[in-house]
Scaffold this active site. Structure first.
Site, mmCIF file in Angstrom:
data_model
loop_
_atom_site.group_PDB
_atom_site.id
_atom_site.type_symbol
_atom_site.label_atom_id
_atom_site.label_comp_id
_atom_site.label_asym_id
_atom_site.label_seq_id
_atom_site.Cartn_x
_atom_site.Cartn_y
_atom_site.Cartn_z
ATOM 1 N N ARG A 59 0.828 -1.116 -0.133
ATOM 2 C CA ARG A 59 0.025 -0.121 0.038
ATOM 3 C C ARG A 59 0.892 1.217 0.011
ATOM 4 N NH1 ARG A 59 -1.944 2.409 4.407
ATOM 5 N NH2 ARG A 59 -2.278 0.623 5.846
ATOM 6 N N TYR A 112 -16.261 14.783 -15.982
ATOM 7 C CA TYR A 112 -16.784 13.410 -15.593
ATOM 8 C C TYR A 112 -17.767 13.504 -14.881
ATOM 9 C CZ TYR A 112 -16.045 8.416 -14.700
ATOM 10 O OH TYR A 112 -16.569 7.399 -14.565
ATOM 11 N N ASP A 184 -7.507 17.292 -15.126
ATOM 12 C CA ASP A 184 -7.796 15.982 -15.635
ATOM 13 C C ASP A 184 -7.354 15.803 -17.051
ATOM 14 O OD1 ASP A 184 -9.080 13.381 -16.560
ATOM 15 O OD2 ASP A 184 -10.931 13.657 -15.137
ATOM 16 N N LYS A 209 -8.394 4.494 -19.422
ATOM 17 C CA LYS A 209 -8.992 5.187 -20.800
ATOM 18 C C LYS A 209 -7.584 4.901 -21.736
ATOM 19 C CE LYS A 209 -12.437 5.710 -18.400
ATOM 20 N NZ LYS A 209 -12.958 7.018 -17.726
HETATM 21 C C1 LIG Z 1 -13.192 7.542 -16.497
HETATM 22 C C2 LIG Z 1 -12.884 8.837 -16.214
HETATM 23 C C3 LIG Z 1 -12.516 9.208 -14.808
HETATM 24 C C4 LIG Z 1 -12.975 8.327 -13.682
HETATM 25 O O1 LIG Z 1 -11.855 7.206 -13.829
HETATM 26 P P1 LIG Z 1 -11.998 5.621 -13.389
HETATM 27 O O2 LIG Z 1 -10.938 4.859 -13.877
HETATM 28 O O3 LIG Z 1 -13.173 5.237 -14.115
HETATM 29 O O4 LIG Z 1 -12.227 5.702 -11.823
HETATM 30 C C5 LIG Z 1 -12.262 10.523 -14.513
HETATM 31 N N1 LIG Z 1 -12.118 11.601 -15.502
HETATM 32 C C6 LIG Z 1 -12.241 11.168 -16.801
HETATM 33 C C7 LIG Z 1 -12.351 12.402 -17.807
HETATM 34 C C8 LIG Z 1 -12.878 9.927 -17.310
HETATM 35 O O5 LIG Z 1 -12.849 9.772 -18.293
#
Ligand SMILES: *Cc1c(COP(=O)(O)O)cnc(C)c1O
Length: 394
Positions: A59, A112, A184, A209
């Site tokens: 962790r 998101y 992000d 992604k």
């Molecule tokens: C999918 C996504 C998230 C969240 O991520 P997870 O891996 O599903 O927890 C945050 N920001 C964006 C732009 C996303 O596409």
């Protein structure tokens, strides 16, 4: 780090990242262990006090995860990477480490969905205030700043409206007001956009992604270039216990190696598909940063090294028509998520953004008829004829 930053990005995708390699393995070994053996009681004590470097417990740190953290930090031109179990774990680690009761955050309205929902429904219970504005319009950002605003949180391109926010201007504004700029970068990946170079303090990813890219892993990563900030975020991740698993880290490292060729191909496909949709008589509008008709096309050209592979559009027949298309595509998959090798289609208003209030959706430009299309690396002719046969049925 074995290789310097002088290597090009495609070389760094493959060769960056630190790992100890006594046996000379060509890939990063998976250290599938929860704990690490100390050489002596004194050594254990020194690992805990920080006098000596050494792994203690997964962790807190693990060599496979460390390889991924140093790899993504290098790609983002940061100094520290903090891997998390998911993108949402990264979001909540950032909120919890950097915001306290009485603080205020200004954020992009089109983000998101869950990163907004968790702020408005849960962080608000602990006294954190938030204002959601169109960050592509700097005047709206300025007007929202209050004396207790501590964070400017930007998603660009925005999910799912594809609005582009000027990161250089946002960084100036944030620093004038002693706020941290959090970006992000999921939609672009460091292959197309590096917010830390543009002045951001913290950048993070849902590596689920583009970075992993194969729709088989959920994972997150936070990167900073400031040591104190990085330590604060790491210590919060460790305390929250939202660490990554070593096997998950290995999978993402494997995915990242092909990031460049995947993005080159998918954004080439996206450009052709966006142009096809824009000229289709049944399409009301298309938002893709590579199109000259995109309101921030110039800014996207300056800020990004490519326009990515996310497209949003609306059919003239609105939601009803969109549903016919979504139910009839055969190559694209009807599923949420994005950034993988396979093309995905989904409906934000009833899926990814369904928990965002109707009023907030309207204000953010997430219309009922908006369809989000994540372009993969299939043959573009197949994707276009797939859309064509679906649109014929509308
Ligand atoms: C999918 C996504 C998230 C969240 O991520 P997870 O891996 O599903 O927890 C945050 N920001 C964006 C732009 C996303 O596409």
């Amino acid at each position: 780090m074995k290789h310097s930053k002088k290597l090009g990005i495609n070389s760094r995708l493959i060769h960056s990242g630190e790992f100890e390699n006594p046996l000379g393995s060509a890939t990063v070994p998976i250290y599938q262990t929860s704990t690490f053996i100390f050489e002596s009681a004194d050594h254990g004590a020194k690992c805990f006090s920080g006098e000596e470097d050494g792994y203690i417990y997964t962790r807190i740190g693990n060599p496979t995860i460390h390889a991924l953290e140093t790899l993504v930090a290098d790609l983002e031109t940061g100094t520290q990477g903090i891997a998390t179990s998911s993108g949402m774990a990264a979001v909540n680690t950032i909120y919890m480490a950097l915001l306290s009761k009485g603080d205020h955050i200004v954020s992009s309205a089109a983000v998101y969905g869950p990163s907004r929902v968790v702020m408005e429904q849960h962080w608000s219970r602990f006294g954190v205030e938030s204002t959601y504005v169109n960050t592509a319009n700097l005047d709206e950002v300025k007007a929202a700043i209050k004396p207790n605003t501590k964070m400017l949180y930007v998603e660009t391109p925005a999910n799912p409206t594809m609005d582009i926010t000027d990161l250089v201007e946002c960084a100036k504004l944030a620093h004038e007001h002693k706020m941290v700029l959090v970006v992000d970068n999921t939609f672009s990946s460091p292959y197309l956009q590096r917010p830390l170079e543009l002045g951001a303090d913290v950048v993070f990813h849902s590596m689920t992604k583009f970075l992993n890219g194969h729709a088989d892993i959920v994972a997150g990563m936070i990167v900073t270039k400031d040591d104190a900030l990085g330590k604060k975020l790491r210590s919060m991740m460790v305390t929250l216990g939202c660490n990554m698993d070593p096997h998950q880290a290995y999978m993402v490292i494997r995915g990242i190696k092909t990031l460049g060729i995947r993005i080159d191909r998918s954004q080439g496909n996206a450009m052709e598909i966006a142009a096809y949709l824009e000229n289709h008589p049944k399409v009301a509008w298309v938002k893709y940063p590579g199109l000259k008709s995109h309101p921030q096309h110039e800014l996207a050209t300056r800020q990004m090294d490519g326009f990515g592979s996310m497209i949003s559009f609306e059919l003239k027949g609105g939601l009803k028509a969109g549903k016919i298309l979504m139910d009839n595509v055969k190559v694209a998959i009807l599923a949420v998520s994005l950034g993988g090798v396979e093309t995905l289609i989904q409906h934000p208003a009833s899926m990814t953004h369904s928990k965002v209030s109707a009023e907030a959706k309207a204000k953010a430009g997430i219309t009922d008829g908006l369809v989000r299309y994540s372009v993969g690396i299939e043959d573009v002719e197949d994707l276009i004829s797939d859309l064509e046969q679906g649109l014929d049925l509308v």
